[in-house]
Design an enzyme around this catalytic site. Structure first.
Site, short mmCIF file in Angstrom:
data_model
loop_
_atom_site.label_atom_id
_atom_site.label_comp_id
_atom_site.label_asym_id
_atom_site.label_seq_id
_atom_site.Cartn_x
_atom_site.Cartn_y
_atom_site.Cartn_z
N ASP A 136 0.84 -1.21 0.00
CA ASP A 136 0.00 0.00 0.00
C ASP A 136 0.87 1.26 0.00
OD1 ASP A 136 -2.23 1.54 0.04
OD2 ASP A 136 -3.00 0.87 1.97
N HIS A 353 -8.06 -0.74 8.74
CA HIS A 353 -7.01 -0.31 7.80
C HIS A 353 -7.24 1.19 7.61
CE1 HIS A 353 -4.58 -0.95 3.98
NE2 HIS A 353 -5.21 0.17 3.68
N HIS A 355 -6.16 5.09 6.97
CA HIS A 355 -5.22 6.10 6.47
C HIS A 355 -5.31 7.32 7.39
CE1 HIS A 355 -3.87 4.25 2.62
NE2 HIS A 355 -4.89 3.46 2.93
N CYS A 386 2.90 11.07 -0.19
CA CYS A 386 4.08 11.92 -0.14
C CYS A 386 3.79 13.11 0.79
CB CYS A 386 4.43 12.41 -1.53
SG CYS A 386 5.79 13.56 -1.49
N ASN A 395 -1.03 5.08 5.31
CA ASN A 395 -1.63 4.38 6.46
C ASN A 395 -0.99 4.90 7.75
OD1 ASN A 395 -2.06 1.95 4.37
ND2 ASN A 395 -3.42 1.80 6.10
C1 HMG Z 1 -8.49 -4.44 -11.35
C2 HMG Z 1 -7.89 -4.53 -12.75
C3 HMG Z 1 -7.00 -5.74 -12.85
C4 HMG Z 1 -9.07 -4.68 -13.71
O1 HMG Z 1 -8.60 -4.82 -15.03
P1 HMG Z 1 -9.56 -4.88 -16.27
O2 HMG Z 1 -10.96 -5.11 -15.83
O3 HMG Z 1 -8.99 -5.86 -17.21
O4 HMG Z 1 -9.56 -3.48 -16.96
P2 HMG Z 1 -8.54 -2.29 -16.96
O5 HMG Z 1 -8.90 -1.42 -18.10
O6 HMG Z 1 -8.51 -1.61 -15.65
O7 HMG Z 1 -7.11 -2.92 -17.23
C5 HMG Z 1 -6.90 -3.64 -18.40
C6 HMG Z 1 -5.47 -4.03 -18.53
O8 HMG Z 1 -5.06 -4.62 -17.28
C7 HMG Z 1 -4.52 -5.93 -17.59
N1 HMG Z 1 -4.77 -6.75 -16.43
C8 HMG Z 1 -5.94 -7.16 -15.96
N2 HMG Z 1 -5.75 -7.87 -14.84
C9 HMG Z 1 -4.42 -7.91 -14.63
C10 HMG Z 1 -3.61 -8.50 -13.62
N3 HMG Z 1 -4.13 -9.20 -12.61
N4 HMG Z 1 -2.27 -8.33 -13.68
C11 HMG Z 1 -1.72 -7.61 -14.68
N5 HMG Z 1 -2.44 -7.02 -15.66
C12 HMG Z 1 -3.78 -7.19 -15.63
C13 HMG Z 1 -5.25 -6.35 -18.83
O9 HMG Z 1 -4.56 -7.38 -19.48
C14 HMG Z 1 -5.26 -5.06 -19.61
O10 HMG Z 1 -3.96 -4.83 -20.13
P3 HMG Z 1 -3.80 -3.97 -21.52
O11 HMG Z 1 -4.52 -4.76 -22.52
O12 HMG Z 1 -4.44 -2.64 -21.26
O13 HMG Z 1 -2.32 -3.89 -21.69
C15 HMG Z 1 -7.10 -3.27 -13.11
O14 HMG Z 1 -7.97 -2.20 -13.21
C16 HMG Z 1 -6.04 -2.96 -12.07
O15 HMG Z 1 -5.05 -3.65 -11.97
N6 HMG Z 1 -6.25 -1.88 -11.30
C17 HMG Z 1 -5.36 -1.48 -10.22
C18 HMG Z 1 -6.04 -1.73 -8.89
C19 HMG Z 1 -5.11 -1.45 -7.72
O16 HMG Z 1 -4.08 -2.07 -7.54
N7 HMG Z 1 -5.48 -0.48 -6.85
C20 HMG Z 1 -4.74 -0.17 -5.68
C21 HMG Z 1 -4.93 -1.21 -4.61
S1 HMG Z 1 -6.51 -1.07 -3.77
C22 HMG Z 1 -6.11 -0.16 -2.42
O17 HMG Z 1 -5.03 0.34 -2.30
C23 HMG Z 1 -7.12 -0.03 -1.33
C24 HMG Z 1 -6.74 -0.88 -0.12
C25 HMG Z 1 -6.74 -2.36 -0.47
O18 HMG Z 1 -5.42 -0.57 0.32
C26 HMG Z 1 -7.72 -0.65 1.03
C27 HMG Z 1 -7.95 0.81 1.38
O19 HMG Z 1 -7.00 1.58 1.57
O20 HMG Z 1 -9.11 1.16 1.47
#
Ligand code: HMG
Length: 452
Positions: A136, A353, A355, A386, A395
């Site tokens: 995170d 969790h 922030h 940052c 966090n």
């Molecule tokens: C969720 C998805 C995967 C939906 O992915 P999607 O539905 O396929 O659509 P997209 O348009 O968002 O992304 C598409 C691209 O992602 C690729 N893709 C699809 N899946 C994967 C995968 N697993 N690994 C690697 N690549 C992947 C896919 O192949 C495609 O590649 P492109 O054709 O554009 O080159 C994407 O939107 C994504 O990775 N988003 C980032 C989400 C993220 O990491 N957010 C931060 C973490 S959440 C958080 O911090 C909150 C938390 C947990 O801490 C709690 C809190 O603080 O409240």
């Protein structure tokens, strides 16, 4: 829409008329009344999405500031613990003993026990800290941290006694380029002993057309044109992950922005991950984001949080972490949210969790502990925002939580000195001071002492 510095107008913040609940939780061993989901009377409904004419610009500005991992905009149209305190402090005595003694030991243990029994009923003897800094924290860094530094940070955090260190995410490198090296990180730490090392997995795998796969590894053919490219859960398992986390949201707008789908669609995706994990006996943790507020939707009703948390629990998550993603919660809003969730998910399966955007994390953690929660997510050195970026915040700092828990006589098994050294290590690399007040204060005392 305002910036994160003022993400919610006071008029949008959840009702503060819950002080009586806090008093109830402070003075009684607290458990929810078990009256189902009946939260209606304790919450003002969250306001609907912004109706401002400049919604799109506002939303873009908001996502840029609030969720720096979004490097691109998304087209929204598509879619007696107290007697043990000396143990937990004892490991820190060498370097920080004087500070801990002065500030945390001005009563004897019996005095502490009596006072805490009177005012802080319900606090657990042991709190499990889930360190989320490498994931995170580093996902929000402007500059990508080299793989070797991430691996060394994880090693140091594990050696400080942290029982769980969230290592990385198997998400799209397009959206989170900072964690594009997930496979390399996981392969380097997979055999590390002493802690669990979960990773985030947003989906099971991705099936792609052969034409867009020419340079990818980890791919296998399922027909002449369709290849399965290991991503998400399957890539994590191939890299050696032994525990995963899935992440849903209680805010529809955040869900669409963060994971490109509605809350319901995300639950469908996550059921597939949870099922595959069950087959392999891989434990799955579930996150719910925006459990108090979302800058787009405003206050989030506790009933929505409870709904998503219960869905994650029902699909097999062993633990549900409740994320105040933008740090707007106060005890006045965290209590009714927890009460709602605790009515549908057993409290021993919940984590918080938080922030620290408004500096409310520690009071919110304290009240959560009073309500029976014993798992807290934290980030070493407060990584995750940052200090120079307006309004951004990570966090709650792990060092600050460990210090508070030591003072309360709650055991964590974490060696504060080693934890601070891990914090120093990453701060040096990032070239900025710690986001932990405890680390800054204790380092200053140690520096002053060395001059004498
Ligand atoms: C969720 C998805 C995967 C939906 O992915 P999607 O539905 O396929 O659509 P997209 O348009 O968002 O992304 C598409 C691209 O992602 C690729 N893709 C699809 N899946 C994967 C995968 N697993 N690994 C690697 N690549 C992947 C896919 O192949 C495609 O590649 P492109 O054709 O554009 O080159 C994407 O939107 C994504 O990775 N988003 C980032 C989400 C993220 O990491 N957010 C931060 C973490 S959440 C958080 O911090 C909150 C938390 C947990 O801490 C709690 C809190 O603080 O409240």
């Amino acid at each position: 829409m305002s910036s994160l510095e003022e993400p919610l107008g006071l008029d949008k913040l959840p009702s503060m008329s819950t002080i009586d609940r806090i008093q109830r939780f402070s003075s009684n061993a607290c458990r929810p009344s078990g009256d189902g989901m009946g939260m209606g009377s304790c919450w003002i409904e969250g306001s609907s999405c912004s109706t401002s004419n400049s919604y799109d610009e506002d939303y873009d500005e908001y996502t840029r500031e609030a969720f720096p991992w979004r490097r691109h905009t998304r087209d929204m149209s598509h879619g007696d613990s107290f007697s043990r305190r000396t143990v937990s402090l004892g490991r820190n005595h060498k370097m920080f003993g004087s500070a801990c003694d002065i500030y945390n030991s001005n009563c004897n243990d019996k005095d502490i026990r009596d006072i805490t029994n009177k005012f802080l009923k319900g606090i657990p003897r042991f709190v499990k800290i889930v360190e989320v800094g490498p994931r995170d924290g580093l996902q929000n860094e402007k500059n990508t941290v080299p793989t070797g530094v991430k691996v060394e940070l994880i090693r140091r955090l594990v050696s400080s006694g942290l029982p769980v260190v969230e290592a990385t995410s198997f998400v799209s490198p397009k959206w989170v380029p900072q964690l594009a090296d997930a496979r390399d990180v996981m392969e380097a730490v997979r055999d590390l002993e002493g802690a669990r090392l979960p990773v985030l997995t947003p989906n099971l795998k991705v099936i792609l057309q052969r034409s867009i796969l020419f340079q990818q590894c980890h791919a296998s053919v399922i027909s002449s044109n369709l290849w399965v490219y290991l991503q998400g859960f399957e890539a994590a398992i191939a890299a050696g992950a032994k525990e995963v986390a899935i992440f849903a949201s209680a805010s529809e707008a955040f869900s669409k922005s963060n994971i490109n789908c509605s809350i319901e669609d995300s639950l469908v995706r996550y059921r597939a991950v949870a099922h595959a994990a069950k087959v392999l006996s891989i434990p799955v943790r579930g996150y719910v984001s925006c459990v108090v507020g979302c800058p787009v939707e405003g206050a989030i009703p506790p009933s929505k949080v409870a709904y998503v948390a219960k869905e994650l629990h029902d699909m097999g998550c062993f633990e549900i972490s409740l994320g105040d993603t933008i740090g707007v919660g106060t005890p006045g809003t965290v209590v009714p949210m927890l009460e709602a969730v605790m009515a549908v998910v057993p409290v021993e399966k919940l984590a918080v969790h938080l922030h620290d955007t408004y500096g409310q994390s520690l009071p919110n953690i304290l009240i959560s502990l009073q309500m029976g929660i014993s798992t807290v997510d934290c980030s070493v050195a407060g990584l995750g925002g940052c200090p120079y970026a307006k309004g951004a915040s990570g966090n709650v700092a792990t060092e600050d939580v460990v210090y508070m828990l030591s003072g309360l006589g709650v055991e964590t098994n974490v060696d504060l000195r080693k934890l601070m050294l891990a914090g120093d290590f990453i701060n040096k690399h990032l070239g900025r001071p710690s986001g932990s007040k405890t680390a800054i204060a204790l380092n200053r005392i140690a520096a002053d002492a060395s001059k004498i």
